[in-house]
Design an enzyme around this catalytic site. Structure first.
Site, PDB file in Angstrom:
ATOM      1  N   TRP A  22       0.866  -1.182   0.000  1.00 13.79           N
ATOM      2  CA  TRP A  22       0.000   0.000   0.000  1.00 13.79           C
ATOM      3  C   TRP A  22       0.904   1.234   0.000  1.00 13.79           C
ATOM      4  O   TRP A  22       1.876   1.289   0.756  1.00 13.79           O
ATOM      5  CB  TRP A  22      -0.889  -0.025   1.249  1.00 13.79           C
ATOM      6  CG  TRP A  22      -1.777   1.159   1.420  1.00 13.79           C
ATOM      7  CD1 TRP A  22      -2.586   1.716   0.477  1.00 13.79           C
ATOM      8  CD2 TRP A  22      -1.961   1.921   2.614  1.00 13.79           C
ATOM      9  NE1 TRP A  22      -3.271   2.773   1.023  1.00 13.79           N
ATOM     10  CE2 TRP A  22      -2.901   2.924   2.339  1.00 13.79           C
ATOM     11  CE3 TRP A  22      -1.421   1.851   3.904  1.00 13.79           C
ATOM     12  CZ2 TRP A  22      -3.315   3.855   3.282  1.00 13.79           C
ATOM     13  CZ3 TRP A  22      -1.827   2.763   4.851  1.00 13.79           C
ATOM     14  CH2 TRP A  22      -2.770   3.761   4.536  1.00 13.79           C
ATOM     15  N   LYS A  32     -14.173   0.207   4.695  1.00 15.26           N
ATOM     16  CA  LYS A  32     -14.697  -0.505   3.527  1.00 15.26           C
ATOM     17  C   LYS A  32     -15.834  -1.445   3.908  1.00 15.26           C
ATOM     18  O   LYS A  32     -16.853  -1.493   3.240  1.00 15.26           O
ATOM     19  CB  LYS A  32     -13.602  -1.339   2.849  1.00 15.26           C
ATOM     20  CG  LYS A  32     -12.188  -0.861   3.069  1.00 15.26           C
ATOM     21  CD  LYS A  32     -11.741   0.148   2.070  1.00 15.26           C
ATOM     22  CE  LYS A  32     -10.425   0.746   2.524  1.00 15.26           C
ATOM     23  NZ  LYS A  32      -9.831   1.661   1.610  1.00 15.26           N
ATOM     24  N   ASP A  41      -1.876  -5.840   8.852  1.00 12.87           N
ATOM     25  CA  ASP A  41      -2.797  -4.795   8.400  1.00 12.87           C
ATOM     26  C   ASP A  41      -4.022  -5.507   7.813  1.00 12.87           C
ATOM     27  O   ASP A  41      -3.903  -6.249   6.835  1.00 12.87           O
ATOM     28  CB  ASP A  41      -2.087  -3.939   7.336  1.00 12.87           C
ATOM     29  CG  ASP A  41      -2.921  -2.746   6.924  1.00 12.87           C
ATOM     30  OD1 ASP A  41      -4.078  -2.642   7.363  1.00 12.87           O
ATOM     31  OD2 ASP A  41      -2.412  -1.909   6.149  1.00 12.87           O
TER      32      ASP A  41
END
Ligand code: LMR
Length: 395
Positions: A130, A246, A211
């Site tokens: 990311w 999300k 993560d």
């Protein structure tokens, strides 16, 4: 000379910066596949039904807006701990948990905490990772290196390379791992690969920082967190950053959590006290609404079921979109991108070069990151053909 006149202009953010260019783009058929945001078939951000109901209930309560505790809303923390570790899991007595400002906030609080504890530790992130991982850990004071992950030739994960790199890491190195739906590649490790990673983490005495921003977007809520159980089984201490941006479509509420698995309850108590210092000295205490919404949904069996169903619907729809994108690409003459349907989560790592991504943007109004990442979760039946043709045109 003024202090501020010495400033350099900072580069725009590689992901969120695209939103700014997209907003200025006047083309009616532009498509934003830059940021990781799920959009419905209507092209709009969904308000999940469970959140709509929870929000109505909260509004009806007309509660005043007092401060939360430094570590967040108790009902939220309890709910998110259950979601990650299991309801009343015995391990919870030695897990320190705090509410955080989304997944990014959880990573930053965790990074600050580790930096305080072990300032000379290095951090390793995957190649690629990311976009914000490197910046965030660098900014927190770490030297950030990489471990091998995606291999273009293998069109998948270079597991042997990854294990080699972990085995060569210095003791105490922090390894940032994607629990599920690897961002940006969409390729996840298999159980046997995770066993090797866990073995390397344990034998090299590394600190795993998982993560988990996309729980529920791979195979399911339970399946996507399986890796947490494997780390626990191995008796490791580790950190987990989670996000509900999300999975609850609550992007703007900045709602996530950080969990630190400590060796015993006393150590967890000390960890929590230090995490609270990190939070207090950054933003004092977190915001309430997102936490109250998630707690309301997870604490009510009917709302929770509705959430799980809707999340499953999003997951299945993304899989369908992948299939249709591959079909559209094939119709446009591209036959070597079928791998898009093997990838998991919101993203497709397209293999397109930076120049091709720039051409996609400037010539066709299709926005993805320069690294070749596209958010397939923002496709719909009206824009998918345009995207497929645009990809074919720049290749
Ligand atoms: C992404 O990767 O697009 C999302 O996680 C949003 C972000 O903050 O970068």
């Amino acid at each position: 000379m003024s202090l501020l006149q010495t400033l350099q202009l900072a580069p725009t953010d590689p992901i969120l910066g695209l939103n700014e260019s997209f907003a200025k783009d006047p083309r009616p058929d532009k498509v934003n596949l830059g940021v990781g945001v799920y959009l419905g078939e209507d092209g709009l951000l969904p308000l999940m039904e469970c959140i709509r109901i929870a929000e109505e209930r909260l509004t009806a309560q007309n509660k005043p807006h007092g401060y939360l505790g430094i570590d967040g809303l108790p009902a939220y923390i309890k709910a998110t701990r259950s979601l990650v570790f299991g309801e009343d899991a015995p391990v919870l007595e030695r897990v320190a948990s705090v509410q955080a400002l989304g997944g990014t906030g959880a990573l930053k609080v965790g990074a600050d905490f580790i930096q305080q504890l072990t300032p000379s530790a290095k951090v390793l992130i995957s190649t690629p990772s990311w976009e914000n991982h490197r910046a965030l850990f660098t900014r927190a004071g770490f030297e950030v290196g990489e471990y091998r992950y995606y291999s273009a030739e293998q069109k998948g994960i270079d597991v042997d390379g990854m294990i080699d790199d972990l085995q060569q890491a210095e003791e105490g190195t922090v390894v940032v791992l994607h629990a599920c739906c690897h961002n940006p590649t969409g390729y996840d490790l298999q159980k046997a690969d995770w066993d090797r990673v866990i073995e390397a983490v344990a034998s090299r005495k590394l600190v795993a920082f998982l993560d988990m921003a996309y729980q529920g977007f791979g195979f399911g809520i339970e399946e996507d967190k399986a890796v947490i159980g494997w780390f626990l089984d191995a008796g490791l201490e580790f950190l987990v950053a989670t996000s509900f941006s999300k999975s609850f479509s609550l992007y703007g509420e900045r709602i996530g959590a950080l969990h630190v698995v400590a060796p015993d309850a006393e150590a967890a108590r000390k960890v929590l006290s230090q995490l609270k210092v990190c939070i207090r000295t950054n933003y004092s205490n977190p915001a309430k609404q997102g936490a109250a919404l998630v707690a309301e949904v997870l604490g009510d069996p009917e709302l929770r079921q509705s959430w799980e169903d809707e999340l499953a619907g999003m997951r299945e729809r993304i899989k369908n979109l992948r299939y249709h994108l591959v079909t559209g690409l094939r119709d446009a003459g591209i036959t070597d991108m079928d791998f898009i349907s093997d990838q998991l989560g919101m993203f497709s790592y397209s293999g397109l070069t930076k120049d091709q991504m720039v051409a996609l943007r400037t010539e066709h109004g299709v926005y993805g990151t320069d690294a070749g990442r596209m958010c397939v979760a923002a496709l719909n039946s009206r824009n998918i053909e345009h995207v497929a043709k645009a990809i074919a045109a720049v290749r």
